[in-house]
Design an enzyme around this catalytic site. Structure first.
Site, PDB file in Angstrom:
ATOM      1  N   SER A  14      10.755  24.204  54.754  1.00 57.92           N
ATOM      2  CA  SER A  14      11.831  24.667  53.874  1.00 57.92           C
ATOM      3  C   SER A  14      13.194  24.250  54.399  1.00 57.92           C
ATOM      4  CB  SER A  14      11.765  26.190  53.724  1.00 57.92           C
ATOM      5  OG  SER A  14      10.590  26.573  53.056  1.00 57.92           O
ATOM      6  N   ALA A  15      13.405  24.324  55.719  1.00 55.79           N
ATOM      7  CA  ALA A  15      14.698  23.963  56.296  1.00 55.79           C
ATOM      8  C   ALA A  15      14.795  22.476  56.590  1.00 55.79           C
ATOM      9  CB  ALA A  15      14.941  24.768  57.574  1.00 55.79           C
ATOM     10  N   GLU A  35       6.899  15.515  60.686  1.00 52.05           N
ATOM     11  CA  GLU A  35       6.059  16.563  60.106  1.00 52.05           C
ATOM     12  C   GLU A  35       4.638  16.446  60.647  1.00 52.05           C
ATOM     13  OE1 GLU A  35       4.070  19.446  58.336  1.00 52.05           O
ATOM     14  OE2 GLU A  35       6.259  19.299  58.341  1.00 52.05           O
ATOM     15  N   ALA A  36       4.103  17.568  61.163  1.00 49.12           N
ATOM     16  CA  ALA A  36       2.753  17.577  61.707  1.00 49.12           C
ATOM     17  C   ALA A  36       1.699  17.456  60.617  1.00 49.12           C
ATOM     18  CB  ALA A  36       2.522  18.844  62.523  1.00 49.12           C
ATOM     19  N   HIS A 473       6.665  36.405  55.866  1.00 50.17           N
ATOM     20  CA  HIS A 473       8.104  36.198  56.038  1.00 50.17           C
ATOM     21  C   HIS A 473       8.501  36.379  57.502  1.00 50.17           C
ATOM     22  CE1 HIS A 473       8.490  37.884  51.665  1.00 50.17           C
ATOM     23  NE2 HIS A 473       8.039  36.644  51.670  1.00 50.17           N
TER      24      HIS A 473
END
Length: 534
Positions: A14-15, A35-36, A473
């Site tokens: 998201s970030a 990105e993994a 969250h």
């Protein structure tokens, strides 16, 4: 030769996708995004209701679980985290909420300069392309599409009427002047009925830029630190082990579990804990991995007298038509969330802000596709998510070993205070009050969970312990602040190391009182300006 970039971003969630877009706007800045996980190519990532098949799917998930908790009867809770482009924004339930203004004012009061509600509101507006259009609280030309769930087929009118009859207020805009009450749900879905993940809203448009490089299926295993400065990252990807250098900054955007894990693997964390795993401390930072906050929840359920729930839409022939309709027109019941509405409420009148969020779901949680000739049909059930917004309990993230591929040890330590039980009991009481009012009272046959026989505090506490879940969250494990125990300062720079920032939910001093994906995107938008000295 070791390749060099100006900015290296670890994590395309998201970030990270937001940062990749904003930092690569400067043509002179060379940006690498790591990105993994893999690509988000499946059509299930585009169809909003596809999250029912991608969430916690082992192909797109890190597979984390919490430590067994005696307070939960020894249960270990799954901790779904997106391992795919867009991260959790590609697999979550798409609910768009910001939380209460006082959540962010509280950050500023805790010493986080520049993070009050007035400070962050411009970034919420900048990122939005809201169905509401431009206004003092919303934007109309940002990358992130925000739409309204049209609930005519989701019993929204019945729920709203019972909420009103129970004496609860309504709000036209939970992100506007009145951040309390019942409202239709807003989601990150665009006008074509496609999920607006940060991978699609931010990253895809930016990948045409020659100064942005994306490496997928590549995992950061260690930060390279020289003379107190982060100068690069060691990675393992399809081509094996390699190192890349950062001319300006390394930015961690792995989330509340992975960012503290990588810091500790790199020698930044509680010194004693690092030595237990034979990692030489570079910076003794006891706050790394502490202050883990999550929104706990329980689900209530009610058996319906008539086949009026969303289960009817899951008859296999109807579902097939709905998928086809979505593919051709972007409309229909599979083109949005299945949420009747959201109620933000205070369980006690003396509270200054809501402490419970109710999400009304016109369907049973284990709903399945069914055939009209089947004899084993599921019963029609209404569900309500009772989510505690401001838990007092705090957990930790620790290393299992010095192996960068070992899963972190996550201890949620939920329900560690009497206040957490009391808040959730108050939410259960509010739901019962609502379902006692027509028209829901006329629709419901019986309360299934907790069950009408569970009325006193002791019985409800047993139900809460046995059924508690999390809302996915996690926040706070690299806490922002200006005190000595804070991991990052108000500019999100890691204390004790130059050229290193953390930009994700882990920097939040407290978790906002709502679904947090919108807040994470806001943090990344604001961080991008900080990094570019704007």
């Amino acid at each position: 030769m070791t390749e060099a970039f100006d900015h290296i971003i670890i994590g395309a969630g998201s970030a990270g996708c937001v940062l990749a877009n904003r930092l690569s706007e400067d043509a002179g800045s060379r940006v690498l995004l790591i990105e993994a996980g893999g690509e988000d190519r499946s059509w299930l990532f585009r169809m909003p209701l596809g999250f029912m098949m991608t969430a916690a799917n082992p192909a797109y998930d890190w597979g984390y679980a919490s430590e067994p908790d005696p307070k939960l009867g020894g249960r270990s809770l799954p901790l779904p985290r997106g391992r795919v482009l867009g991260g959790c924004s590609s697999v979550n339930g798409m609910i768009y909420m910001r939380g209460h203004a006082s959540d962010y004012d509280g950050w500023r009061q805790m010493g986080c300069r520049g993070w009050g509600h007035d400070d962050v509101l411009p970034y919420f507006r900048r990122m939005e392309s809201s169905w509401r259009g431009a206004g003092p609280y919303h934007g109309s030309d940002g990358p992130l599409a925000v739409s309204r769930v049209e609930g005519g087929h989701l019993l929204a009118d019945r729920v709203r009427a019972s909420v009103r009859a129970a004496g609860f207020a309504e709000s036209d805009d939970l992100s506007g002047e009145r951040q309390e009450g019942f409202s239709a749900c807003e989601v990150t879905v665009d006008r074509r009925g496609r999920r607006a993940s940060t991978a699609r809203a931010y990253l895809r448009p930016a990948l045409v830029r020659p100064n942005l490089t994306l490496w997928t299926r590549t995992q950061a295993i260690r930060l390279l630190i020289e003379r107190g400065r982060a100068v690069g990252v060691e990675l393992r990807g399809p081509d094996g082990l390699r190192q890349v250098r950062a001319r300006r900054e390394v930015i961690l955007s792995g989330g509340a579990y992975n960012s503290p894990q990588l810091l500790m693997l790199s020698g930044i964390g509680p010194a004693e804990h690092l030595r237990e795993h034979f990692i030489e401390p570079i910076v003794d930072a006891p706050g790394v991995g502490r202050n883990l906050s999550e929104h706990p929840l329980v689900y209530m359920s009610f058996a319906a007298r008539e086949p009026a729930t969303f289960l009817s839409a899951l008859r296999i022939d109807r579902a097939a038509r709905s998928v086809l309709r979505w593919a051709l027109t972007g409309g229909g019941p599979f083109a949005s969330q299945i949420t009747s509405g959201v109620l933000m409420l205070r369980t006690r009148p003396e509270l200054e802000r809501p402490d419970i969020q109710l999400v009304f779901l016109p369907v049973r949680l284990d709903a399945k596709l069914w055939h009209p000739l089947s004899r084993n049909r599921q019963e029609h059930v209404l569900s309500v998510m009772v989510m505690q917004l401001h838990p007092e309990s705090r957990g930790t993230v620790r290393l299992a070993s010095a192996d960068p591929f070992a899963k972190p040890v996550v201890d949620l330590d939920l329900l560690s205070t009497p206040g957490d039980f009391a808040d959730i009991r108050g939410g259960i009481a509010a739901v019962r009050r609502i379902f006692a009012q027509p028209p829901l009272a006329d629709l419901v046959r019986v309360e299934l969970a907790p069950g009408a026989d569970r009325q006193d505090d002791a019985a409800l506490d047993v139900f809460i312990r046995d059924n508690l879940k999390i809302t996915q969250h996690p926040a706070g494990t690299c806490r922002m602040g200006e005190d000595r125990d804070a991991v990052v300062d108000s500019e999100l720079r890691v204390r004790g190391i130059e050229g290193l920032r953390v930009v994700d939910a882990s920097i939040m001093p407290t978790v906002p009182g709502a679904n947090i994906n919108a807040a994470v995107i806001m943090v990344a938008e604001k961080a991008a300006d900080m990094i570019r000295d704007r």
